[in-house]
Design a protein around this motif. Sequence first.
Motif, PDB file in Angstrom:
ATOM      1  N   ILE A  60      93.775  24.544 -14.828  1.00 12.70           N
ATOM      2  CA  ILE A  60      94.730  23.377 -14.755  1.00 12.70           C
ATOM      3  C   ILE A  60      93.564  23.136 -12.751  1.00 12.70           C
ATOM      4  CG2 ILE A  60      96.105  21.820 -14.177  1.00 12.70           C
ATOM      5  CD1 ILE A  60      97.613  23.300 -16.435  1.00 12.70           C
ATOM      6  N   ASN A  61      94.071  24.196 -12.105  1.00  8.74           N
ATOM      7  CA  ASN A  61      93.862  23.956 -10.352  1.00  8.74           C
ATOM      8  C   ASN A  61      92.135  23.565 -10.694  1.00  8.74           C
ATOM      9  OD1 ASN A  61      96.588  24.187  -9.608  1.00  8.74           O
ATOM     10  ND2 ASN A  61      96.281  26.234  -9.372  1.00  8.74           N
ATOM     11  N   SER A  62      91.224  24.484 -11.365  1.00  5.98           N
ATOM     12  CA  SER A  62      89.553  24.274 -11.007  1.00  5.98           C
ATOM     13  C   SER A  62      89.300  23.043 -11.540  1.00  5.98           C
ATOM     14  CB  SER A  62      88.960  25.590 -12.078  1.00  5.98           C
ATOM     15  OG  SER A  62      88.016  25.708 -11.990  1.00  5.98           O
ATOM     16  N   PHE A  63      90.007  22.387 -12.813  1.00  4.64           N
ATOM     17  CA  PHE A  63      89.975  21.326 -13.481  1.00  4.64           C
ATOM     18  C   PHE A  63      89.482  20.130 -12.230  1.00  4.64           C
ATOM     19  CE2 PHE A  63      90.989  17.292 -15.499  1.00  4.64           C
ATOM     20  CZ  PHE A  63      89.662  16.704 -16.131  1.00  4.64           C
ATOM     21  N   ILE A  64      91.274  20.207 -11.559  1.00  4.67           N
ATOM     22  CA  ILE A  64      91.931  18.807 -10.392  1.00  4.67           C
ATOM     23  C   ILE A  64      90.721  19.041  -9.790  1.00  4.67           C
ATOM     24  CG2 ILE A  64      93.654  18.658  -8.748  1.00  4.67           C
ATOM     25  CD1 ILE A  64      96.154  20.171 -11.403  1.00  4.67           C
ATOM     26  N   LEU A  65      90.303  20.098  -9.386  1.00  4.80           N
ATOM     27  CA  LEU A  65      89.500  20.701  -7.853  1.00  4.80           C
ATOM     28  C   LEU A  65      88.173  20.238  -8.217  1.00  4.80           C
ATOM     29  CD1 LEU A  65      89.185  21.552  -5.297  1.00  4.80           C
ATOM     30  CD2 LEU A  65      88.491  24.201  -5.727  1.00  4.80           C
ATOM     31  N   GLN A  66      87.720  20.137  -9.268  1.00  2.00           N
ATOM     32  CA  GLN A  66      86.503  20.028  -9.949  1.00  2.00           C
ATOM     33  C   GLN A  66      85.996  18.177  -9.859  1.00  2.00           C
ATOM     34  OE1 GLN A  66      83.453  21.335 -10.200  1.00  2.00           O
ATOM     35  NE2 GLN A  66      82.163  19.363  -9.951  1.00  2.00           N
ATOM     36  N   THR A  67      87.264  17.360 -10.529  1.00  5.52           N
ATOM     37  CA  THR A  67      87.805  16.574 -10.620  1.00  5.52           C
ATOM     38  C   THR A  67      87.471  15.664  -8.890  1.00  5.52           C
ATOM     39  OG1 THR A  67      88.596  16.026 -12.501  1.00  5.52           O
ATOM     40  CG2 THR A  67      88.603  14.068 -11.325  1.00  5.52           C
ATOM     41  N   ARG A  68      88.291  16.625  -8.512  1.00  4.90           N
ATOM     42  CA  ARG A  68      88.337  15.705  -6.804  1.00  4.90           C
ATOM     43  C   ARG A  68      87.073  16.170  -5.749  1.00  4.90           C
ATOM     44  NH1 ARG A  68      94.525  18.016  -5.276  1.00  4.90           N
ATOM     45  NH2 ARG A  68      95.153  16.581  -6.007  1.00  4.90           N
ATOM     46  N   ARG A  69      86.360  16.787  -6.359  1.00  8.57           N
ATOM     47  CA  ARG A  69      84.816  16.914  -5.852  1.00  8.57           C
ATOM     48  C   ARG A  69      84.181  16.192  -6.335  1.00  8.57           C
ATOM     49  NH1 ARG A  69      84.758  23.499  -6.473  1.00  8.57           N
ATOM     50  NH2 ARG A  69      85.056  23.542  -4.310  1.00  8.57           N
ATOM     51  N   GLN A  71      84.648  12.525  -7.217  1.00 10.17           N
ATOM     52  CA  GLN A  71      85.360  11.305  -6.530  1.00 10.17           C
ATOM     53  C   GLN A  71      84.711  11.511  -4.979  1.00 10.17           C
ATOM     54  OE1 GLN A  71      89.864  12.051  -7.531  1.00 10.17           O
ATOM     55  NE2 GLN A  71      89.139  10.109  -8.741  1.00 10.17           N
ATOM     56  N   GLY A  72      84.302  12.452  -4.864  1.00 16.49           N
ATOM     57  CA  GLY A  72      83.812  12.815  -3.011  1.00 16.49           C
ATOM     58  C   GLY A  72      85.760  12.575  -2.061  1.00 16.49           C
ATOM     59  N   ILE A  73      86.579  13.466  -2.599  1.00 15.59           N
ATOM     60  CA  ILE A  73      87.177  13.957  -1.880  1.00 15.59           C
ATOM     61  C   ILE A  73      87.090  15.349  -1.267  1.00 15.59           C
ATOM     62  CG2 ILE A  73      90.037  13.705  -1.745  1.00 15.59           C
ATOM     63  CD1 ILE A  73      90.567  11.561  -4.096  1.00 15.59           C
ATOM     64  N   LEU A  74      87.010  15.948  -1.912  1.00 15.48           N
ATOM     65  CA  LEU A  74      86.467  17.149  -1.163  1.00 15.48           C
ATOM     66  C   LEU A  74      85.574  17.353  -1.234  1.00 15.48           C
ATOM     67  CD1 LEU A  74      89.294  19.122  -2.954  1.00 15.48           C
ATOM     68  CD2 LEU A  74      89.905  18.043  -1.170  1.00 15.48           C
TER      69      LEU A  74
END
Length: 74
Positions: A60-69, A71-74
Motif C-alpha cells: 500500500i505504501n509503495s502504491f501511494i509513493l508511486q502515485t505521488r511520483r 503526480q509530480g508530488i515527490l
Amino acid sequence: MITVPLTTNPAQFMRATRQITSQKILEDYPRYKRLNVSGDFWAPGFSVAPGSQFQTEENINSFILQTRRNQGIL
C-alpha cells in the motif's frame, strides 16, 4: 477495502465508484469543487488484489509513493 464478485470488471467498478463518490464529495464540499477543475476528487489509479488476499502495508505504501511520483508530488 471492497470485495466484489469475480465476474466484476475492476476498472469499470472503480470508474463508477470514483465518479459517484467524487460527485458526492464535491457537492458536499464546494471549496474542493472550486479548486478542482477535473471533477474527479481522487488521485488517478487503483490497486487490485485477487481473491481474499489482503494488500500488505508495504504494498500500500509503495502504491501511494508511486502515485505521488506520477503526480509530480515527490
